[in-house]
Scaffold this motif. Structure first.
Motif, PDB file in Angstrom:
ATOM      1  N   SER A  40      37.471  85.881  97.154  1.00 32.15           N
ATOM      2  CA  SER A  40      36.614  86.439  96.103  1.00 32.15           C
ATOM      3  C   SER A  40      36.361  85.391  95.024  1.00 32.15           C
ATOM      4  CB  SER A  40      37.268  87.673  95.479  1.00 32.15           C
ATOM      5  OG  SER A  40      38.367  87.281  94.694  1.00 32.15           O
ATOM      6  N   SER A  41      35.498  85.731  94.106  1.00 28.05           N
ATOM      7  CA  SER A  41      35.189  84.807  93.001  1.00 28.05           C
ATOM      8  C   SER A  41      36.400  84.592  92.090  1.00 28.05           C
ATOM      9  CB  SER A  41      34.008  85.329  92.189  1.00 28.05           C
ATOM     10  OG  SER A  41      34.316  86.606  91.669  1.00 28.05           O
ATOM     11  N   THR A  42      37.381  85.513  92.143  1.00 26.95           N
ATOM     12  CA  THR A  42      38.598  85.360  91.346  1.00 26.95           C
ATOM     13  C   THR A  42      39.654  84.524  92.068  1.00 26.95           C
ATOM     14  OG1 THR A  42      39.630  87.349  92.240  1.00 26.95           O
ATOM     15  CG2 THR A  42      38.230  87.620  90.286  1.00 26.95           C
ATOM     16  N   GLY A  43      39.387  84.192  93.334  1.00 30.35           N
ATOM     17  CA  GLY A  43      40.332  83.404  94.120  1.00 30.35           C
ATOM     18  C   GLY A  43      41.228  84.229  95.013  1.00 30.35           C
ATOM     19  N   ALA A  44      41.178  85.566  94.899  1.00 26.32           N
ATOM     20  CA  ALA A  44      41.977  86.427  95.771  1.00 26.32           C
ATOM     21  C   ALA A  44      41.449  86.307  97.206  1.00 26.32           C
ATOM     22  CB  ALA A  44      41.901  87.873  95.303  1.00 26.32           C
ATOM     23  N   VAL A  45      42.366  86.306  98.167  1.00 28.36           N
ATOM     24  CA  VAL A  45      41.982  86.153  99.562  1.00 28.36           C
ATOM     25  C   VAL A  45      42.381  87.404 100.330  1.00 28.36           C
ATOM     26  CG1 VAL A  45      42.321  84.807 101.670  1.00 28.36           C
ATOM     27  CG2 VAL A  45      42.178  83.646  99.461  1.00 28.36           C
ATOM     28  N   GLU A  46      41.432  87.963 101.066  1.00 30.88           N
ATOM     29  CA  GLU A  46      41.700  89.091 101.965  1.00 30.88           C
ATOM     30  C   GLU A  46      41.543  88.588 103.388  1.00 30.88           C
ATOM     31  OE1 GLU A  46      40.123  93.521 103.243  1.00 30.88           O
ATOM     32  OE2 GLU A  46      39.045  92.411 101.710  1.00 30.88           O
ATOM     33  N   ARG A  47      42.552  88.860 104.197  1.00 27.91           N
ATOM     34  CA  ARG A  47      42.517  88.426 105.589  1.00 27.91           C
ATOM     35  C   ARG A  47      42.658  89.630 106.514  1.00 27.91           C
ATOM     36  NH1 ARG A  47      45.318  84.127 103.108  1.00 27.91           N
ATOM     37  NH2 ARG A  47      44.280  82.151 103.473  1.00 27.91           N
ATOM     38  N   CYS A  48      42.106  89.493 107.708  1.00 27.82           N
ATOM     39  CA  CYS A  48      42.245  90.543 108.708  1.00 27.82           C
ATOM     40  C   CYS A  48      42.317  89.893 110.083  1.00 27.82           C
ATOM     41  CB  CYS A  48      41.091  91.543 108.637  1.00 27.82           C
ATOM     42  SG  CYS A  48      39.448  90.797 108.688  1.00 27.82           S
ATOM     43  N   ALA A  49      42.930  90.605 111.003  1.00 26.87           N
ATOM     44  CA  ALA A  49      43.034  90.130 112.381  1.00 26.87           C
ATOM     45  C   ALA A  49      42.907  91.327 113.313  1.00 26.87           C
ATOM     46  CB  ALA A  49      44.367  89.420 112.599  1.00 26.87           C
ATOM     47  N   PHE A  50      42.270  91.096 114.452  1.00 29.50           N
ATOM     48  CA  PHE A  50      42.033  92.159 115.423  1.00 29.50           C
ATOM     49  C   PHE A  50      42.359  91.653 116.820  1.00 29.50           C
ATOM     50  CE2 PHE A  50      39.092  92.754 111.904  1.00 29.50           C
ATOM     51  CZ  PHE A  50      39.376  94.060 111.533  1.00 29.50           C
ATOM     52  N   LEU A  51      42.931  92.530 117.626  1.00 32.29           N
ATOM     53  CA  LEU A  51      43.228  92.221 119.021  1.00 32.29           C
ATOM     54  C   LEU A  51      42.136  92.830 119.890  1.00 32.29           C
ATOM     55  CD1 LEU A  51      45.231  90.963 121.027  1.00 32.29           C
ATOM     56  CD2 LEU A  51      46.393  93.185 121.093  1.00 32.29           C
ATOM     57  N   ILE A  52      41.567  91.988 120.760  1.00 27.37           N
ATOM     58  CA  ILE A  52      40.449  92.382 121.620  1.00 27.37           C
ATOM     59  C   ILE A  52      40.891  92.231 123.066  1.00 27.37           C
ATOM     60  CG2 ILE A  52      38.036  91.894 122.181  1.00 27.37           C
ATOM     61  CD1 ILE A  52      38.176  90.061 119.546  1.00 27.37           C
ATOM     62  N   PRO A  53      40.652  93.226 123.903  1.00 25.62           N
ATOM     63  CA  PRO A  53      40.998  93.045 125.317  1.00 25.62           C
ATOM     64  C   PRO A  53      40.148  91.927 125.927  1.00 25.62           C
ATOM     65  CG  PRO A  53      40.128  95.261 124.914  1.00 25.62           C
ATOM     66  CD  PRO A  53      40.057  94.514 123.637  1.00 25.62           C
ATOM     67  N   GLU A  54      40.772  91.120 126.766  1.00 23.85           N
ATOM     68  CA  GLU A  54      40.051  90.025 127.409  1.00 23.85           C
ATOM     69  C   GLU A  54      39.445  90.522 128.716  1.00 23.85           C
ATOM     70  OE1 GLU A  54      40.702  85.332 128.501  1.00 23.85           O
ATOM     71  OE2 GLU A  54      42.414  86.549 127.905  1.00 23.85           O
ATOM     72  N   LEU A  55      38.163  90.265 128.893  1.00 20.73           N
ATOM     73  CA  LEU A  55      37.484  90.614 130.135  1.00 20.73           C
ATOM     74  C   LEU A  55      37.465  89.395 131.046  1.00 20.73           C
ATOM     75  CD1 LEU A  55      34.403  92.549 128.712  1.00 20.73           C
ATOM     76  CD2 LEU A  55      36.532  93.497 129.594  1.00 20.73           C
ATOM     77  N   ASN A  56      37.471  89.630 132.319  1.00 22.74           N
ATOM     78  CA  ASN A  56      37.454  88.536 133.283  1.00 22.74           C
ATOM     79  C   ASN A  56      36.011  88.152 133.618  1.00 22.74           C
ATOM     80  OD1 ASN A  56      38.470  86.609 135.003  1.00 22.74           O
ATOM     81  ND2 ASN A  56      38.693  88.019 136.717  1.00 22.74           N
ATOM     82  N   HIS A  57      35.200  87.936 132.600  1.00 16.96           N
ATOM     83  CA  HIS A  57      33.798  87.543 132.769  1.00 16.96           C
ATOM     84  C   HIS A  57      33.436  86.512 131.715  1.00 16.96           C
ATOM     85  CE1 HIS A  57      33.373  91.087 135.316  1.00 16.96           C
ATOM     86  NE2 HIS A  57      32.201  90.612 135.679  1.00 16.96           N
ATOM     87  N   ARG A  58      32.480  85.704 132.017  1.00 18.65           N
ATOM     88  CA  ARG A  58      31.920  84.756 131.055  1.00 18.65           C
ATOM     89  C   ARG A  58      30.439  85.059 130.938  1.00 18.65           C
ATOM     90  NH1 ARG A  58      36.333  84.647 129.822  1.00 18.65           N
ATOM     91  NH2 ARG A  58      37.898  83.097 130.309  1.00 18.65           N
TER      92      ARG A  58
END
Length: 134
Positions: A40-58
């Motif tokens: 943010s403009s105040t310097g606060a940092v928000e982080r997030c992470a997500f787990l996604i299933p991997e598909l056997n396709h490209r």
């Protein structure tokens, strides 16, 4: 990479206030991890992470689709990254799953067939999981 992302502010030190990593293979996680960080403009940092299933396709065009969906959802969310990133991942998972199930061997995403999925903004019936950040 994951631990560094959580503790270190390198992406923001280079100037951007918003960083999104669409896919990372991280030891200890069965699937692909997507990461987001917003300063943010105040310097606060928000982080997030997500787990996604991997598909056997490209597929061809996943990076372009990710970028365009992130831009659209980031704008719709009043420039709040984490909910926007989650919606992008939900939509991309639906499109990739449908495309894998209807693959004709050309590696193309079935975007025309998936127009309703792109317009849909709920996250019901999704395998996308939030990863708690310590």
């Amino acid at each position: 990479a994951y631990a560094s992302f959580l503790r270190y502010r390198l992406p923001h030190a280079q100037g951007p206030s918003v960083v999104a990593i669409s896919s990372a293979k991280i030891a200890g996680y069965d699937g692909i991890v997507a990461l987001g960080s917003q300063r943010s403009s105040t310097g606060a940092v928000e982080r997030c992470a997500f787990l996604i299933p991997e598909l056997n396709h490209r597929f061809v065009g996943t990076g372009d689709l990710f970028a365009s969906l992130l831009l659209a959802h980031f704008d719709k969310s009043n420039h709040v990254l984490c909910p926007a990133l989650r919606q992008v991942l939900v939509t991309m998972n639906r499109i990739a799953t449908y495309s894998a199930e209807n693959d004709s061997g050309d590696g193309e995403l079935r975007l025309i067939d998936c127009q309703d999925m792109i317009a849909r903004e709920d996250d019901k019936d999704t395998p996308i999981q939030s990863i708690p950040l310590n």
